[in-house]
Motif scaffolding. Structure first.
Motif, PDB file in Angstrom:
ATOM      1  N   ASN A 118       8.177   4.143  -4.764  1.00  0.00           N
ATOM      2  CA  ASN A 118       7.665   3.004  -5.537  1.00  0.00           C
ATOM      3  C   ASN A 118       6.487   3.407  -6.426  1.00  0.00           C
ATOM      4  O   ASN A 118       5.474   2.716  -6.507  1.00  0.00           O
ATOM      5  N   PHE A 154      10.134  -1.677 -14.393  1.00  0.00           N
ATOM      6  CA  PHE A 154      10.269  -2.883 -13.571  1.00  0.00           C
ATOM      7  C   PHE A 154      11.112  -3.924 -14.296  1.00  0.00           C
ATOM      8  O   PHE A 154      11.959  -4.586 -13.694  1.00  0.00           O
ATOM      9  N   GLN A 162      13.685  -6.453  -8.244  1.00  0.00           N
ATOM     10  CA  GLN A 162      12.293  -6.739  -8.601  1.00  0.00           C
ATOM     11  C   GLN A 162      11.535  -7.356  -7.427  1.00  0.00           C
ATOM     12  O   GLN A 162      10.396  -6.967  -7.136  1.00  0.00           O
ATOM     13  N   LEU A 165      10.811  -4.778  -4.792  1.00  0.00           N
ATOM     14  CA  LEU A 165       9.755  -3.871  -5.219  1.00  0.00           C
ATOM     15  C   LEU A 165       8.393  -4.547  -5.150  1.00  0.00           C
ATOM     16  O   LEU A 165       7.403  -3.937  -4.719  1.00  0.00           O
ATOM     17  N   LYS A 168       6.583  -4.418  -1.946  1.00  0.00           N
ATOM     18  CA  LYS A 168       6.052  -3.115  -1.532  1.00  0.00           C
ATOM     19  C   LYS A 168       4.867  -2.654  -2.388  1.00  0.00           C
ATOM     20  O   LYS A 168       4.194  -1.683  -2.037  1.00  0.00           O
TER      21      LYS A 168
END
Length: 254
Positions: A118, A154, A162, A165, A168
């Motif tokens: 990430n 992104f 999305q 993510l 995180k």
């Protein structure tokens, strides 16, 4: 019968990391280093460091400049890196376009991709020839929320990806311009879509600006950014954005 020695795999991983650390130390110091200096930089026993150095010597990656001056990398590492890079299927395809974009904007151009950790990974960096320019190297990793490439990448994800993510991401504050909440970040992404460019205007480093746009290559999501001193990027924002979008479209169509 399982003959694996407990801890052997961890030892191999640690040894591999040590080798990479040695390479990075020489890259940073740019001078021959004695065994004691390498051990100190690695924070490792001299005996362990000696074993690594002997292995690298035997493989031709290091040579002893003299007993007093110590060790330094040979050109073998560079030659192998150049062969690997030359055969990269993505960089080989994109390099001419990245080079042209660097020339017509006069700024540093960076190609990036999201990692499984990430973060944004810099795959290639083409530095500007301007004496004052943004400096970075391939292999650097950046946080998504304070990076123009991160925002562009992104934006290219579907909504479930999305959301996963976002759960995180950590919104570390770099300065007063950094986006530090999920809502600020999402609002910035929406604004980027509407304006046709994703920016980082001093959000990570106060005097550095960048703009980016996503590009799909062989089914994979990548992004390209134009980066430089903040005052130059802001003064040419729309002009650079148009050139960047045109180049990304050209790449995808060809």
């Amino acid at each position: 019968m399982n003959t694996t020695v407990p801890g052997t795999e961890n030892h191999r991983v640690k040894t591999a990391l040590r080798v990479i650390e040695i390479i990075e130390i020489f890259s940073r110091e740019q001078k021959p280093l004695a065994l004691s200096e390498l051990a100190r930089e690695l924070n490792a026993p001299a005996s362990s460091c000696l074993a690594l150095v002997r292995t690298l010597l035997s493989l031709g990656y290091l040579y002893e400049t003299s007993r007093r001056q110590g060790y330094y990398p040979t050109g073998r590492l560079l030659a192998m890196a150049q062969r690997i890079t030359k055969a990269d299927p993505i960089l080989e395809r994109l390099y001419p376009s990245l080079r042209e974009l660097c020339a017509i904007t006069g700024e540093t151009v960076v190609l990036g991709k999201l990692t499984s950790l990430n973060t944004v990974l810099y795959l290639d960096v083409l530095p500007s020839e301007n004496p004052i320019h943004y400096v970075a190297v391939a292999g650097e990793q950046k946080q998504i929320h304070a990076n123009s490439l991160g925002k562009a990448l992104f934006s290219a994800l579907d909504e479930p990806a999305q959301q996963a993510l976002l759960d995180k991401m950590t919104f570390t504050k770099r300065n007063d311009r950094t986006l530090v909440t999920r809502q600020q970040f999402l609002s910035n992404i929406q604004a980027g879509k509407e304006k046709g460019l994703f920016t980082n205007l001093g959000e990570s480093m106060v005097d550095v600006g960048a703009l980016a746009w996503p590009v799909t290559v062989s089914g994979g999501h990548f992004a390209i950014s134009i980066a430089g001193p903040l005052y130059r990027i802001e003064a040419n924002l729309q002009n650079h954005a148009q050139k960047l979008r045109v180049m990304c479209t050209f790449i995808e169509q060809h």
